[in-house]
Design a protein around this motif. Structure first.
Motif, PDB file in Angstrom:
ATOM      1  N   MET B  51      -8.289 -13.093 -12.742  1.00 13.93           N
ATOM      2  CA  MET B  51      -7.726 -11.873 -12.031  1.00 13.93           C
ATOM      3  C   MET B  51      -7.542 -12.446 -10.481  1.00 13.93           C
ATOM      4  SD  MET B  51      -9.369  -8.172 -11.623  1.00 13.93           S
ATOM      5  CE  MET B  51     -10.457  -8.439 -10.196  1.00 13.93           C
ATOM      6  N   LEU B  55      -3.605 -13.661  -7.097  1.00 15.65           N
ATOM      7  CA  LEU B  55      -3.508 -13.471  -5.834  1.00 15.65           C
ATOM      8  C   LEU B  55      -3.586 -14.892  -4.817  1.00 15.65           C
ATOM      9  CD1 LEU B  55      -5.730 -10.289  -5.629  1.00 15.65           C
ATOM     10  CD2 LEU B  55      -3.389 -10.455  -6.030  1.00 15.65           C
ATOM     11  N   ILE B 140      10.153  -2.482 -24.079  1.00  9.98           N
ATOM     12  CA  ILE B 140      10.249  -1.548 -22.936  1.00  9.98           C
ATOM     13  C   ILE B 140       9.120  -1.045 -22.251  1.00  9.98           C
ATOM     14  CG2 ILE B 140      10.566   0.535 -24.555  1.00  9.98           C
ATOM     15  CD1 ILE B 140      12.643   0.430 -21.223  1.00  9.98           C
ATOM     16  N   LEU B 141       7.972  -1.054 -23.080  1.00  2.72           N
ATOM     17  CA  LEU B 141       6.750  -0.482 -22.654  1.00  2.72           C
ATOM     18  C   LEU B 141       6.331  -1.609 -21.641  1.00  2.72           C
ATOM     19  CD1 LEU B 141       4.716   1.657 -23.227  1.00  2.72           C
ATOM     20  CD2 LEU B 141       3.791   0.367 -24.733  1.00  2.72           C
ATOM     21  N   VAL B 144       8.168  -1.691 -18.256  1.00  4.22           N
ATOM     22  CA  VAL B 144       7.600  -0.369 -17.563  1.00  4.22           C
ATOM     23  C   VAL B 144       6.314  -0.970 -17.142  1.00  4.22           C
ATOM     24  CG1 VAL B 144       7.001   1.805 -17.262  1.00  4.22           C
ATOM     25  CG2 VAL B 144       9.407   1.250 -18.628  1.00  4.22           C
ATOM     26  N   ILE B 147       6.441  -3.517 -14.271  1.00 11.86           N
ATOM     27  CA  ILE B 147       6.984  -3.334 -12.932  1.00 11.86           C
ATOM     28  C   ILE B 147       5.757  -2.318 -12.286  1.00 11.86           C
ATOM     29  CG2 ILE B 147       8.602  -1.727 -11.836  1.00 11.86           C
ATOM     30  CD1 ILE B 147      10.435  -2.251 -14.034  1.00 11.86           C
ATOM     31  N   ILE B 148       5.317  -1.431 -13.070  1.00 11.14           N
ATOM     32  CA  ILE B 148       4.191  -0.970 -12.324  1.00 11.14           C
ATOM     33  C   ILE B 148       2.987  -1.698 -11.919  1.00 11.14           C
ATOM     34  CG2 ILE B 148       2.245   0.845 -12.626  1.00 11.14           C
ATOM     35  CD1 ILE B 148       4.194   2.079 -14.653  1.00 11.14           C
ATOM     36  N   GLY B 149       2.471  -2.611 -12.641  1.00 11.44           N
ATOM     37  CA  GLY B 149       1.294  -3.602 -12.399  1.00 11.44           C
ATOM     38  C   GLY B 149       1.928  -5.010 -11.928  1.00 11.44           C
ATOM     39  N   SER B 150       2.930  -5.074 -11.165  1.00 14.51           N
ATOM     40  CA  SER B 150       3.583  -6.365 -10.741  1.00 14.51           C
ATOM     41  C   SER B 150       3.030  -6.953  -9.607  1.00 14.51           C
ATOM     42  CB  SER B 150       5.036  -6.252 -10.555  1.00 14.51           C
ATOM     43  OG  SER B 150       5.265  -5.252  -9.330  1.00 14.51           O
ATOM     44  N   PHE B 151       1.742  -6.410  -9.097  1.00 12.19           N
ATOM     45  CA  PHE B 151       1.168  -7.022  -7.908  1.00 12.19           C
ATOM     46  C   PHE B 151       0.618  -8.479  -8.287  1.00 12.19           C
ATOM     47  CE2 PHE B 151      -3.519  -6.622  -8.784  1.00 12.19           C
ATOM     48  CZ  PHE B 151      -3.322  -5.680  -9.874  1.00 12.19           C
ATOM     49  N   LEU B 154       3.350 -10.620  -7.985  1.00 15.76           N
ATOM     50  CA  LEU B 154       3.976 -10.805  -6.743  1.00 15.76           C
ATOM     51  C   LEU B 154       2.691 -11.769  -6.037  1.00 15.76           C
ATOM     52  CD1 LEU B 154       5.829  -9.468  -4.815  1.00 15.76           C
ATOM     53  CD2 LEU B 154       3.889  -7.959  -3.879  1.00 15.76           C
ATOM     54  N   TRP B 236      10.811 -10.197  -5.186  1.00 15.44           N
ATOM     55  CA  TRP B 236      10.617  -8.891  -6.262  1.00 15.44           C
ATOM     56  C   TRP B 236      11.192  -9.280  -7.613  1.00 15.44           C
ATOM     57  CZ3 TRP B 236       6.815  -5.884  -5.333  1.00 15.44           C
ATOM     58  CH2 TRP B 236       6.618  -5.453  -4.322  1.00 15.44           C
TER      59      TRP B 236
END
Lengths: 244, 301
Positions: B51, B55, B140-141, B144, B147-151, B154, B236
């Motif tokens: 995890m 980062l 699709i799930l 989606v 994208i929401i948890g793309s940190f 990133l 992105w």
């Protein structure tokens, strides 16, 4: 536009917020390594949940006052006269709120994962699974706040902060009044048909519906958010400068 | 830009990126740490390391920029590429980034079933109490939720594609930059691979064959990620592509029971290689497109 977003970042006390979030994460991480027993895991999980709750509520508290609140007409007229133009001013508001929500969501997911790993490490599987369940609800909250922002921002930016607040208050009071009248004089038995337990059971019996909701809801929220931006930008551009 | 300065910055970035991940992981290995328990569930410590590792490239990039006084520009040349621009058909590349992993994952699993048809097993999916057609919603799930948890994506892309790749391209040209960057990215994962990440530990030629397979995969992925980054001047799309790839967005994937594979096909490295053949092909196409764009840029300048 970046400058306008930085202005909003400063307005919400962004530096202090980021420092507080970073410090909390470091402290949580240190405690996870130092104290490895089920009681501590539970305490850490509760503290994490409290912090997550504060972060979730934070956007509601500061949005109107700090992000959308241009109290003085002079301030807004000045901002509209900047080289960035009205459309970019509106875009900066929407983009900043989106980035803020994305940052808060990412951070809360990270925090919940940390609490979940910590719970798993000390053998409290039940707590671990609860943390995972909480994480799955976080995007739903963010989607709701995005929708809320999409609904109220046109009022604030087009009508101005004071008028927007007045309109919002009138609508809320009217809705509450209608609810009270309905409860006093209407057929309240209709409400018995809405059973949260049955709805939860329905989703359990029809998991495909739950999957579709989970997949489609963010897309719909995002679409409505963008639509709200386009409408607001259009209306703001058409407005004349307000009289002082 | 001064190449000596670029080399210095790149070196500092790589030192930070590798130190932040290799040191804790190697210490974990040295103290006898394992990857998973008897039931195959990841142990908390390795979960935590993985995890945090996501980062570390971004942390390394921030530290490097701070130390070398490179600045923290959001957009433009030498920036962190954090802007998002959909004009001039750039939105197409955002869509490509979201759909590309689905395409190569689905075709990869289809290819796998051609080699190992017995692995197609609907009973595994049936245990989740979902009807079989629900598998069609998995991509699709995944998109989606990615994208929401793309940190996480990133966190890696801000370092690798946002910082390392522009510097490698400046020093070595695009083709060698993609290969060298892919190798660096792959090697960065080696301690986790040694523990059992991706391939486990029980395969022929472990861990070296796993290292080799993974590095080939990372070179191909690096080409795709670099392409979408350069086409949009933003990290992105790469973050989304990375996240969707890691989510394993595939309907056929949830219907695959690897435990039923036999003979050589029961090797995790063989499984990964076959399922990633479409990604390798797409990586080669991406490389060709990158070289073509580089030639056009050279001619124009």
């Amino acid at each position: 536009m970046v400058g306008l977003m930085y202005k909003d970042f400063v307005a919400i006390g962004g530096k202090y917020l980021v420092c507080a979030m970073t410090a909390f994460l470091v402290i949580m991480t240190a405690c996870s390594f130092l104290f490895t027993n089920p009681t501590t895991a539970l305490v850490l999980a509760l503290i994490a949940l409290t912090f997550v709750s504060i972060l979730i509520i934070w956007p509601i508290v500061i949005t109107e006052a700090r992000i959308l609140g241009h109290d003085a007409k002079k301030k807004q007229n000045f901002t509209y006269s900047l080289p960035t133009g009205k459309k970019k001013f509106v875009a900066a508001k929407y983009l900043f709120f989106l980035i803020m929500e994305y940052g808060i969501l990412s951070y809360t997911i990270l925090l919940m994962q940390l609490a979940q790993i910590n719970a798993q490490a000390v053998g409290t599987e039940d707590l671990s699974s609860k943390m995972t369940a909480v994480s799955s609800f976080l995007p739903l909250f963010i989607g709701i706040y995005l929708l809320n922002f999409a609904l109220e921002t046109p009022f604030f930016l087009v009508l101005g902060y004071k008028t927007g607040t007045s309109v919002k208050t009138v609508l809320l009071v009217a809705a509450m009044f209608a609810l009270v009248v309905f409860m006093l004089f209407g057929d309240a038995s209709v409400l018995n048909q809405f059973d949260l337990y049955e709805f939860t059971q329905y989703l359990k019996d029809h998991p495909v519906v739950a999957i579709l909701l989970e997949a489609v809801a963010p897309v719909v929220s995002g679409g409505l958010y963008y639509l709200s931006y386009r409408v607001t930008a259009y209306l703001v551009q058409r407005r004349e400068m307000r009289d002082e | 830009m001064n190449k000596k300065e670029t080399k210095k910055r790149l070196l500092i970035f790589l030192i930070f990126s590798f130190a932040l991940v290799w040191i804790p992981t190697i210490l974990y290995i040295a103290f006898g740490g394992q990857y998973a328990d008897e039931d195959g569930i990841l142990l908390p410590a390795i979960n935590y390391i993985l995890m945090c590792s996501m980062l570390c490239p971004t942390i390394a990039m921030v530290l490097t920029r701070k130390i070398t006084k490179e600045g923290f520009a959001i957009t433009g040349k030498g920036s962190m590429l954090l802007g998002m621009d959909f004009k001039n058909k750039k939105w197409i590349w955002f869509l490509v980034a979201l759909l590309l992993p689905v395409a190569y994952r689905e075709s990869g699993y289809a290819l796998w079933f051609a080699f190992s048809p017995q692995c197609f097993d609907t009973s595994l999916f049936a245990k989740s109490n979902l009807p079989i057609y629900a598998a069609a919603f998995v991509p699709i799930l995944c998109i989606v939720s990615s994208i929401i948890g793309s940190f996480g994506g990133l966190g890696e892309e801000a370092g690798w594609r946002g910082y390392m790749m522009p510097k490698l391209e400046e020093l070595f040209g695009i083709r060698r930059a993609v290969i060298i960057g892919g190798v660096i990215w792959g090697v960065w994962h080696y301690p986790a691979l040694y523990l059992g990440h991706n391939f486990g530990t029980d395969y022929w030629g472990a861990p070296w064959l796993g290292f080799l397979c993974f590095t080939i995969i990372t070179i191909a992925l690096n080409a795709m990620l670099t392409l979408v980054t350069k086409k949009t001047d933003s990290i992105w799309p790469a973050a989304f592509l990375h996240a969707v790839n890691n989510a394993g967005a595939s309907s056929l994937g949830v219907l695959c029971n690897f435990a039923l594979a036999k003979g050589i096909f029961a090797q995790t490295t063989v499984f990964s290689t076959i399922t990633f053949i479409p990604a390798l092909i797409l990586g080669i196409i991406a490389m060709v497109l990158l070289e073509r764009d580089a030639r056009h840029t050279t001619i124009e300048s």
